[in-house]
Design a protein around this motif. Sequence first.
Motif, PDB file in Angstrom:
ATOM      1  N   GLN A 697       5.161  -6.824  -3.434  1.00  0.00           N
ATOM      2  CA  GLN A 697       6.679  -7.469  -3.858  1.00  0.00           C
ATOM      3  C   GLN A 697       7.583  -6.594  -4.823  1.00  0.00           C
ATOM      4  OE1 GLN A 697       6.690 -11.429  -4.493  1.00  0.00           O
ATOM      5  NE2 GLN A 697       7.005 -12.085  -1.897  1.00  0.00           N
ATOM      6  N   ILE A 698       6.793  -6.060  -6.023  1.00  0.00           N
ATOM      7  CA  ILE A 698       7.806  -5.162  -6.592  1.00  0.00           C
ATOM      8  C   ILE A 698       7.740  -3.418  -6.229  1.00  0.00           C
ATOM      9  CG2 ILE A 698       7.883  -4.734  -9.158  1.00  0.00           C
ATOM     10  CD1 ILE A 698       6.672  -7.217 -10.059  1.00  0.00           C
ATOM     11  N   ASN A 699       6.701  -3.561  -5.440  1.00  0.00           N
ATOM     12  CA  ASN A 699       6.046  -1.935  -5.895  1.00  0.00           C
ATOM     13  C   ASN A 699       7.433  -1.784  -4.334  1.00  0.00           C
ATOM     14  OD1 ASN A 699       3.976  -1.022  -6.600  1.00  0.00           O
ATOM     15  ND2 ASN A 699       2.616  -2.086  -5.342  1.00  0.00           N
ATOM     16  N   HIS A 700       7.679  -2.877  -2.967  1.00  0.00           N
ATOM     17  CA  HIS A 700       8.880  -3.073  -2.177  1.00  0.00           C
ATOM     18  C   HIS A 700       9.888  -2.905  -2.655  1.00  0.00           C
ATOM     19  CE1 HIS A 700       5.752  -4.581   1.010  1.00  0.00           C
ATOM     20  NE2 HIS A 700       5.381  -3.237   0.581  1.00  0.00           N
ATOM     21  N   GLN A 701      10.013  -2.879  -3.793  1.00  0.00           N
ATOM     22  CA  GLN A 701      11.633  -2.967  -4.361  1.00  0.00           C
ATOM     23  C   GLN A 701      11.481  -1.297  -4.518  1.00  0.00           C
ATOM     24  OE1 GLN A 701      12.689  -5.632  -7.382  1.00  0.00           O
ATOM     25  NE2 GLN A 701      12.147  -7.826  -6.294  1.00  0.00           N
ATOM     26  N   TYR A 702      10.822  -1.156  -5.759  1.00  0.00           N
ATOM     27  CA  TYR A 702      11.329   0.087  -5.984  1.00  0.00           C
ATOM     28  C   TYR A 702      10.982   0.925  -4.912  1.00  0.00           C
ATOM     29  CZ  TYR A 702      11.336  -1.103 -10.855  1.00  0.00           C
ATOM     30  OH  TYR A 702      11.479  -2.171 -12.164  1.00  0.00           O
ATOM     31  N   MET A 703      10.038   1.078  -4.198  1.00  0.00           N
ATOM     32  CA  MET A 703       9.891   1.976  -3.513  1.00  0.00           C
ATOM     33  C   MET A 703      11.388   1.482  -2.339  1.00  0.00           C
ATOM     34  SD  MET A 703       6.331   1.043  -1.354  1.00  0.00           S
ATOM     35  CE  MET A 703       6.252   2.481  -0.495  1.00  0.00           C
ATOM     36  N   ALA A 704      11.528   0.559  -1.868  1.00  0.00           N
ATOM     37  CA  ALA A 704      13.326   1.335  -0.954  1.00  0.00           C
ATOM     38  C   ALA A 704      14.408   1.705  -2.038  1.00  0.00           C
ATOM     39  CB  ALA A 704      13.121  -0.753  -0.930  1.00  0.00           C
ATOM     40  N   GLY A 705      14.316   1.264  -3.323  1.00  0.00           N
ATOM     41  CA  GLY A 705      15.452   1.743  -3.636  1.00  0.00           C
ATOM     42  C   GLY A 705      15.238   3.501  -3.655  1.00  0.00           C
ATOM     43  N   ILE A 759      10.501  13.261   4.101  1.00  0.00           N
ATOM     44  CA  ILE A 759      10.218  11.832   2.847  1.00  0.00           C
ATOM     45  C   ILE A 759       8.206  11.243   3.829  1.00  0.00           C
ATOM     46  CG2 ILE A 759      10.330   9.975   4.386  1.00  0.00           C
ATOM     47  CD1 ILE A 759      12.835  11.720   5.737  1.00  0.00           C
ATOM     48  N   THR A 760       7.772  12.478   4.203  1.00  0.00           N
ATOM     49  CA  THR A 760       6.229  11.724   4.318  1.00  0.00           C
ATOM     50  C   THR A 760       5.587  12.349   2.876  1.00  0.00           C
ATOM     51  OG1 THR A 760       5.835  12.432   6.494  1.00  0.00           O
ATOM     52  CG2 THR A 760       4.127  12.338   5.469  1.00  0.00           C
ATOM     53  N   THR A 761       6.107  13.454   2.064  1.00  0.00           N
ATOM     54  CA  THR A 761       5.385  13.723   1.261  1.00  0.00           C
ATOM     55  C   THR A 761       5.699  13.184   0.269  1.00  0.00           C
ATOM     56  OG1 THR A 761       6.912  15.735   0.787  1.00  0.00           O
ATOM     57  CG2 THR A 761       4.504  15.830   1.994  1.00  0.00           C
ATOM     58  N   VAL A 762       6.927  12.706   0.274  1.00  0.00           N
ATOM     59  CA  VAL A 762       7.520  12.385  -1.170  1.00  0.00           C
ATOM     60  C   VAL A 762       7.473  10.848  -1.306  1.00  0.00           C
ATOM     61  CG1 VAL A 762      10.020  11.979  -2.562  1.00  0.00           C
ATOM     62  CG2 VAL A 762       9.417  14.136  -1.561  1.00  0.00           C
ATOM     63  N   GLY A 763       7.219  10.457   0.199  1.00  0.00           N
ATOM     64  CA  GLY A 763       7.470   8.631   0.210  1.00  0.00           C
ATOM     65  C   GLY A 763       5.817   8.307  -0.355  1.00  0.00           C
ATOM     66  N   TRP A 764       4.953   8.997  -0.414  1.00  0.00           N
ATOM     67  CA  TRP A 764       3.471   8.551  -0.208  1.00  0.00           C
ATOM     68  C   TRP A 764       3.326   8.924  -1.502  1.00  0.00           C
ATOM     69  CZ3 TRP A 764       0.349  12.310  -3.357  1.00  0.00           C
ATOM     70  CH2 TRP A 764      -1.420  11.981  -3.227  1.00  0.00           C
ATOM     71  N   THR A 765       4.762   9.987  -2.905  1.00  0.00           N
ATOM     72  CA  THR A 765       4.110   9.632  -3.924  1.00  0.00           C
ATOM     73  C   THR A 765       4.768   8.479  -4.671  1.00  0.00           C
ATOM     74  OG1 THR A 765       4.197  12.695  -3.624  1.00  0.00           O
ATOM     75  CG2 THR A 765       4.938  11.113  -6.241  1.00  0.00           C
ATOM     76  N   ILE A 766       5.627   8.307  -4.286  1.00  0.00           N
ATOM     77  CA  ILE A 766       6.881   7.125  -4.306  1.00  0.00           C
ATOM     78  C   ILE A 766       5.993   5.012  -3.977  1.00  0.00           C
ATOM     79  CG2 ILE A 766       8.144   5.222  -3.841  1.00  0.00           C
ATOM     80  CD1 ILE A 766       9.721   7.923  -2.858  1.00  0.00           C
ATOM     81  N   PHE A 767       4.777   5.021  -2.815  1.00  0.00           N
ATOM     82  CA  PHE A 767       4.152   4.692  -3.159  1.00  0.00           C
ATOM     83  C   PHE A 767       2.746   4.548  -4.052  1.00  0.00           C
ATOM     84  CE2 PHE A 767      -0.135   3.411  -0.794  1.00  0.00           C
ATOM     85  CZ  PHE A 767       0.063   1.951  -0.570  1.00  0.00           C
TER      86      PHE A 767
END
Length: 784
Positions: A697-705, A759-767
Amino acid sequence: MFLKIVKNDFIRNKISTISVLLFITMAVILATSAVNNVTTLIQSMAKLEERAVPADIAQMHTGEFDQAEIDRFTLQYRDHIAMQETMILQNVDGSNIHFSQNQTLAGTIQDISFVVQNRKFDFILNLDNEKLDVKEGFVAVPIYFMEQHDLKIGDTITVKSGGYEKEFVISDYARDFEMNSSLTSSKRFVINHNDFHEMFVIGPGEMEYLIEFKLNKNGDADTVQTAYIEAGLPANGPSIRGKMFLLFNAMSDIAVAMVIILISILLLIIAFLCIRLTFLASIDEDLREIGVMKAMGISKEDIKKVYLNKYRAISLIAGIIGYLLSLATVNLLNGNIKLYISSDLSGSLNYLLSLIAPLLVYFIIVMYCKRVLKRIDKISAVEALRRDSIEHGKNGKHHFPLIKNKFFSINIYMGLVDVWKRFKLYRLLFVIFIVCTFIVILPVNIFNTMTSPEFSTYMGIGKQDMRIDLRRTDRITEDFIKLQQELENDNDIEKFATYVTSSYPVKNEEGSWNYMNIEIGDFSAFPLNYLEGRGPEREGEISLSFANAAKDGLNKQVGDEVTVRVGGREQSLTVTGIYQDITNGGKTAKANANLGVNEKAVLWYIVSMDMVDGVNIPAKMDYYQNAYSTAQVNDIKEYTQQTLGNIINQMGTVVIGGIAIAIIIAVLITALFLRMLLSKDISQIAIMRSVGLTLKQINHQYMAGTMMVLVVGIILGVVIANLLGEFLVSMAMSSMGAAKIEFVHIVWQTWLLCPLALITTVGWTIFMSCKVAVKDDLSVVLRS
């Protein structure tokens, strides 16, 4: 002590230190490569010009002339003219030049000439920049055709025309200062004197003459050219100044260098943001230690040195590594220079001047670090011991009740609210995503525009399906009449228009006369996009190219008068429009057919046509190419590719490099930002976990922002690249004859493929960054 501090800091912050080191290294590599590229280009052009000794004025002429008159003119203007040389060119149609397995050079837009080496100046060189000395039975092939058709030394070409047939062995590649570039419409094959004489006697092609002048150091080209025209000397063909040869040779490398320099500037801007993020993270982590040091009486300058010395060391190491790696990278950028201008790029000056880039990067980074470190001055010992982190600006009162959220899950909503409340913190990442998108989209837009059929409008050509060029041959007029009759009876042709380009004397601003290429015909059939006004529709009207209308040209605006000499009498033509054209030095004009053809100075005939829907255009092109062997038949895309192929190929390399650089930057900066953010929020994360929120849930907060910042940054980046990119490219191209470039957008690339890659590469980095950062032991965090 200094080394010990740096070593301990590196052990504690391995990931961030290595990331910053890699980023600064990449910035140094690009900046150094750009400087090296520009320096190498300048040096190589100077060496090539010194060896080739090109003409300062070159006048093409078709038809009879008296060399004695040229000699008398040269003597008369000896104060200006140092040397004069007339080169005989035997023009051979591409369809008569055979190579490999019965392939020919038919379809090329280039005029092909066979020549012998000059005696005084305008020397054609080999790849070692030495004067070509071609033996009997051999030929030196222009680099342009070597690249286009993969011709190799030792291969043979055969010239067949009428009763003449001769096989030549390729002994060298010809580096031709005056005709190297694909932007020049002629190419010279160099053969031996005996072979040339044999070809001359049998006459497989039409004779053309290149009347050239080399001026004294203080010679005035305008004076000589004006006197030449007023003396009525041979001028049945285009006239080109020496500076245009220089521009043509350097154009593709200048274009690439300008894009690289722009990317380098953007990288330096990102470097500032990157260092800012790293410093803020380090200072937040060490806030209590800073308080302790201040309480012990250590001066703020000494405290700042602890941080500054680290980045001095990183910048120094990155500068050395970046400079060394640039020595290998620069070969990718200098490939075109090495082929077309100079094979020997071993000069030491360019490597010495390239040191400017890493030194400049080092000093800029150090100065910026000092500015960021001023934050330490504002930290008091008491506040540092009481607080967990620095307050980055004042937070306003924002109320976002969960009860009003009707669209997102709670975790996503909280992540978006966090961005809104702390946008001053997130804006750094936001700007970086915009810049990275700009670095990707701008080269893609340039590449797509240059490879689009619509780019023809910047070459002074209306959009069309097919184009047939008829150059000067013995039967050019007969072929032109026959072609028009056949097109009128061809049901596959929806419409066609014919154009004739001749050279006309035109009065310049000083009142003297210059020759100018004017194309006459019906310009409403295949209209151009005009910067101002419209095309010539009635008698007494003319439109000028942007370069011709500029101050260093005729200095005319829409509505002004232009005086043209036709058939021995002067005519005043009204300027109705200004268009863009990067061909023929950018200085062309178009007039209504009523102006009349200058029969003695016809340069070429062109037929433009559109096909009926469903017609097989390649098959139709093959038919007309076979029916008119001396014609050049191309679709407009192929015509553009042949004219700008060298620039297009280099821009393709820049596109790949830009995408790779942007992705690396986005990944590194995102990882650094999240490290800083999660380090700053460590207490808040511990509280969320203590009240029952899971890691997911905490991951989702930071990932969403962060993902919202990424998506909005990409959208703005694409928009800015489209608008600002057009402005920057138009500024760069204005000197070449195109003052208003409008990008051709391939929507699925600029709005789908490129953003999706980011989006794919940066999204993976965020995750991955969020996933790793919130796994610390909760009890340890709460106790701290």
